[in-house]
Design a protein around this motif. Structure first.
Motif, mmCIF file in Angstrom:
data_model
loop_
_atom_site.group_PDB
_atom_site.id
_atom_site.type_symbol
_atom_site.label_atom_id
_atom_site.label_comp_id
_atom_site.label_asym_id
_atom_site.label_seq_id
_atom_site.Cartn_x
_atom_site.Cartn_y
_atom_site.Cartn_z
ATOM 1 N N SER A 55 0.831 -1.211 0.000
ATOM 2 C CA SER A 55 0.000 0.000 0.000
ATOM 3 C C SER A 55 0.862 1.255 0.000
ATOM 4 C CB SER A 55 -0.917 0.014 1.218
ATOM 5 O OG SER A 55 -1.811 -1.060 1.184
ATOM 6 N N ASP A 56 1.939 1.238 0.778
ATOM 7 C CA ASP A 56 2.832 2.394 0.818
ATOM 8 C C ASP A 56 3.527 2.609 -0.524
ATOM 9 O OD1 ASP A 56 4.175 4.556 2.135
ATOM 10 O OD2 ASP A 56 5.955 3.284 2.217
ATOM 11 N N LEU A 57 4.002 1.532 -1.127
ATOM 12 C CA LEU A 57 4.651 1.651 -2.434
ATOM 13 C C LEU A 57 3.671 2.147 -3.492
ATOM 14 C CD1 LEU A 57 6.907 -1.518 -2.503
ATOM 15 C CD2 LEU A 57 7.640 0.858 -2.328
ATOM 16 N N PHE A 58 2.445 1.626 -3.452
ATOM 17 C CA PHE A 58 1.427 2.050 -4.403
ATOM 18 C C PHE A 58 1.074 3.529 -4.199
ATOM 19 C CE2 PHE A 58 -3.030 2.409 -5.788
ATOM 20 C CZ PHE A 58 -2.865 2.036 -7.111
ATOM 21 N N ALA A 59 0.963 3.946 -2.923
ATOM 22 C CA ALA A 59 0.621 5.342 -2.632
ATOM 23 C C ALA A 59 1.729 6.295 -3.061
ATOM 24 C CB ALA A 59 0.341 5.502 -1.136
ATOM 25 N N ARG A 60 2.975 5.855 -2.970
ATOM 26 C CA ARG A 60 4.088 6.733 -3.348
ATOM 27 C C ARG A 60 4.293 6.808 -4.861
ATOM 28 N NH1 ARG A 60 8.493 7.296 0.939
ATOM 29 N NH2 ARG A 60 7.433 6.587 2.816
ATOM 30 N N THR A 61 3.934 5.761 -5.592
ATOM 31 C CA THR A 61 4.211 5.735 -7.028
ATOM 32 C C THR A 61 3.004 6.055 -7.904
ATOM 33 O OG1 THR A 61 3.810 3.353 -7.113
ATOM 34 C CG2 THR A 61 6.083 4.076 -6.766
ATOM 35 N N LEU A 62 1.812 6.150 -7.315
ATOM 36 C CA LEU A 62 0.622 6.407 -8.129
ATOM 37 C C LEU A 62 0.632 7.816 -8.718
ATOM 38 C CD1 LEU A 62 -2.031 5.174 -9.107
ATOM 39 C CD2 LEU A 62 -3.117 6.173 -7.111
ATOM 40 N N LEU A 63 0.959 8.797 -7.927
ATOM 41 C CA LEU A 63 1.042 10.189 -8.372
ATOM 42 C C LEU A 63 2.477 10.669 -8.160
ATOM 43 C CD1 LEU A 63 -2.228 11.468 -6.676
ATOM 44 C CD2 LEU A 63 -1.923 10.857 -9.071
ATOM 45 N N PRO A 64 3.346 10.560 -9.174
ATOM 46 C CA PRO A 64 4.788 10.781 -8.981
ATOM 47 C C PRO A 64 5.211 12.104 -8.344
ATOM 48 C CG PRO A 64 4.380 9.844 -11.141
ATOM 49 C CD PRO A 64 3.047 10.145 -10.535
ATOM 50 N N PRO A 65 4.694 13.255 -8.724
ATOM 51 C CA PRO A 65 5.238 14.456 -8.080
ATOM 52 C C PRO A 65 4.797 14.612 -6.621
ATOM 53 C CG PRO A 65 3.664 15.049 -9.783
ATOM 54 C CD PRO A 65 3.815 13.567 -9.810
ATOM 55 N N GLN A 66 3.687 13.993 -6.250
ATOM 56 C CA GLN A 66 3.222 14.107 -4.875
ATOM 57 C C GLN A 66 2.912 12.724 -4.317
ATOM 58 O OE1 GLN A 66 -0.376 16.339 -4.721
ATOM 59 N NE2 GLN A 66 -1.123 15.530 -6.643
ATOM 60 N N ILE A 70 -1.482 7.060 2.640
ATOM 61 C CA ILE A 70 -1.608 5.601 2.662
ATOM 62 C C ILE A 70 -2.980 5.178 3.173
ATOM 63 C CG2 ILE A 70 -0.602 5.329 4.949
ATOM 64 C CD1 ILE A 70 0.732 2.789 3.907
ATOM 65 N N GLY A 71 -3.612 6.022 3.970
ATOM 66 C CA GLY A 71 -4.942 5.700 4.473
ATOM 67 C C GLY A 71 -5.967 5.552 3.379
ATOM 68 N N ILE A 72 -5.806 6.284 2.298
ATOM 69 C CA ILE A 72 -6.737 6.170 1.172
ATOM 70 C C ILE A 72 -6.608 4.803 0.519
ATOM 71 C CG2 ILE A 72 -7.259 7.065 -1.126
ATOM 72 C CD1 ILE A 72 -6.542 9.826 -0.073
ATOM 73 N N VAL A 73 -5.386 4.332 0.377
ATOM 74 C CA VAL A 73 -5.161 3.027 -0.253
ATOM 75 C C VAL A 73 -5.676 1.912 0.643
ATOM 76 C CG1 VAL A 73 -3.400 1.473 -1.172
ATOM 77 C CG2 VAL A 73 -3.187 3.930 -1.516
ATOM 78 N N THR A 74 -5.333 1.952 1.943
ATOM 79 C CA THR A 74 -5.772 0.873 2.838
ATOM 80 C C THR A 74 -7.282 0.886 3.029
ATOM 81 O OG1 THR A 74 -5.288 2.243 4.763
ATOM 82 C CG2 THR A 74 -3.597 0.690 4.066
ATOM 83 N N SER A 75 -7.896 2.061 3.065
ATOM 84 C CA SER A 75 -9.353 2.089 3.202
ATOM 85 C C SER A 75 -10.045 1.593 1.939
ATOM 86 C CB SER A 75 -9.838 3.490 3.559
ATOM 87 O OG SER A 75 -9.535 4.395 2.533
ATOM 88 N N SER A 76 -9.448 1.823 0.790
ATOM 89 C CA SER A 76 -10.018 1.293 -0.452
ATOM 90 C C SER A 76 -9.950 -0.230 -0.476
ATOM 91 C CB SER A 76 -9.272 1.851 -1.660
ATOM 92 O OG SER A 76 -9.364 3.242 -1.698
#
Length: 91
Positions: A55-66, A70-76
């Protein structure tokens, strides 16, 4: 049922949506590790770590400049899990 729902809501409200992982992972670990507690505890630790890392890796790489929280990914993931459990129990 009502008490369990309120306890879950309080846990998520206090610990944040990452605490929802602690409610979701044991259900997944039981399917893989079986009923033995030692295997299930190890499986919960491994699955929880892998889920949060992914989830952390996905949250960091989904929108590269920002960085996406991680809460959005885990709640999804948690919402999808709850809906799938409701559908499976209804059938």
């Amino acid at each position: 049922f009502v008490v369990a729902a309120f306890a879950s809501a309080i846990l998520v409200a206090v610990a944040g949506v990452i605490g929802f992982v602690g409610l979701m992972i044991p259900h997944l670990a039981r399917r893989v590790a079986g009923q033995l507690h030692l295997r299930r505890v190890v499986a919960c630790a491994v699955f929880g770590a892998v889920l949060l890392l992914a989830s952390d890796l996905f949250a960091r790489t989904l929108l590269p400049p920002q960085e996406l929280p991680i809460g959005i990914v885990t709640s999804s993931i948690g919402a999808f899990f709850v809906v799938s459990m409701l559908i499976n129990n209804r059938l």
